[in-house]
Design an enzyme around this catalytic site. Sequence first.
Site, PDB file in Angstrom:
ATOM      1  N   CYS A   1     -34.259  15.434 -21.054  1.00 20.00           N
ATOM      2  CA  CYS A   1     -34.068  15.643 -22.490  1.00 20.00           C
ATOM      3  C   CYS A   1     -35.362  16.090 -23.135  1.00 20.00           C
ATOM      4  O   CYS A   1     -35.487  16.104 -24.356  1.00 20.00           O
ATOM      5  CB  CYS A   1     -33.529  14.368 -23.150  1.00 20.00           C
ATOM      6  SG  CYS A   1     -34.604  12.944 -22.928  1.00 20.00           S
TER       7      CYS A   1
ATOM      8  N   ASP B   1     -32.587  10.769 -14.666  1.00 20.59           N
ATOM      9  CA  ASP B   1     -32.260  11.115 -16.057  1.00 20.59           C
ATOM     10  C   ASP B   1     -33.153  10.271 -16.969  1.00 20.59           C
ATOM     11  O   ASP B   1     -32.679   9.376 -17.661  1.00 20.59           O
ATOM     12  CB  ASP B   1     -30.762  10.805 -16.307  1.00 20.59           C
ATOM     13  CG  ASP B   1     -30.298  11.206 -17.695  1.00 20.59           C
ATOM     14  OD1 ASP B   1     -31.079  11.854 -18.423  1.00 20.59           O
ATOM     15  OD2 ASP B   1     -29.157  10.866 -18.055  1.00 20.59           O
TER      16      ASP B   1
END
Length: 453
Positions: free
Chosen positions: A410, A383
Amino acid sequence: MAQPAVIKNQDLEVTIQDLTYEGMGVAKVAGFPLFIEDALPGEKMQVHVLKVQKQYGFAKVVKRLTDSPDRVAGADGAYIRTGIAPLSILAYPAQLKFKQHQIEELYKKAHLAIDVLPTIGMKHPLGYRNKAQVPVRMVNGELQTGFYKKHSHDLVPIEDFLIQDSKIDHAIVVVRDLLRKYKVPAYDERTNRGVVRNIMVRRGRATHQMMIVLVSRTWQVPHLKDIVEEMTLALPEVTSVVVNLNDKRTNVILGHKSKTIYGQDYLLDKLLGSEFQISPVSFYQVNPVQTEVLYTQAIEAAGLTGKETVIDAYSGIGTISLTMARHAKHVYGVEVVESAVRDAQANAARNHIKNVNFEVGKAEDVIQKWKDADLPVDVLMVDPPRKGLDRSFIDAVGYMKPPKIVYVSCNPATLARDLQLLAGFGYTPKQTQPVDMFPQTQHIESITAMTLN
Ligand code: SAH
């Protein structure tokens, strides 16, 4: 490349053809792209050219001649000018499609044949943010809080931030009024003088605890005792007040040193049944409702049965690690911010979870160490921040060969780049699931699982 087909200050009529990843409308004039704020595909408008560069230009709307059926009536211009919520002019279902489409386009350019599923959106896509960071500046002789106009340092005073928890908006106004009352000097970036630079507020959605951080150029904040006393009276949810020192001439908001001047050193919140402490400089997902959706998807994608050894790289305060530890044999987390790792360790103890270890360090370094130690990894969870995975991290993955990788991203641009590299090592995902963590904004979060061929 097309020659500039327009000149500065020219007025012309255009039809918007596309939206950039930043949510600006694109019109093409003889092939030359013009970027226009507050403009949606299909709309016809009169525009005024502001700036012309070699390969593209910028224009502003003079008059909109037609409205897109996806346009939200009455959207506030301040949210677009400041970039707080550039997509707030677009109906929510169209925002979700836009995000899916953005990833599809990036995959197409990278020659990746990966299906992109419809974006999982929110029922109530407003007021979701559990964190605010707002600058404090003097505007026309008055201390103001708000947000900068895009690409500038002109503060636009704002009280309703649209996408933030309204309790946080209210807290900012209370703090602003106290700073005014006690004549605390606002920071001035031209002279590097003044005192309070930013107000950061975090609120636990599940716990209703609130942390207020005053980012200050000096440890000394005039009338701090009175301010804290009045603040905690006016805002009974406040469980901690922190002064963070930032005396540098920099755009970075937080400095390295913090002092708790009231209450706890951290904020508590709950996600998926676990309780987490969060220190001021630790990362914590800003949309708690969708974070639970995202983590649930990640755990499902990891296919845990209780027997797996998992690496959680970029583990922050351990939210994913601890949630996964409940379904795995052992989880190894790695995170570069020391205070976040301390939070993660405390969070393991707080939730009586013993089958986890957290290491401070760069993921690209620590994974080398784990590879050399022949850690029998079944699932690698990543992540990373917006810049994506480090090349050396991907190379280590190529040697380590975990049977399964789950990639939470993201930034779809770096995701596409990294997936191309991982494909070189035999990882070919079938699909990507976008989860809307940032409604009304251009930001795109997604999750992609892949197994070794
Ligand atoms: N998985 C966590 C955090 C994700 S944000 C969560 O869901 O809450 C990305 C995290 O990566 C941040 O905590 C950041 O501090 C950390 N980070 C950034 N660069 C890193 C690196 N090179 N190695 C390890 N961690 C890094």
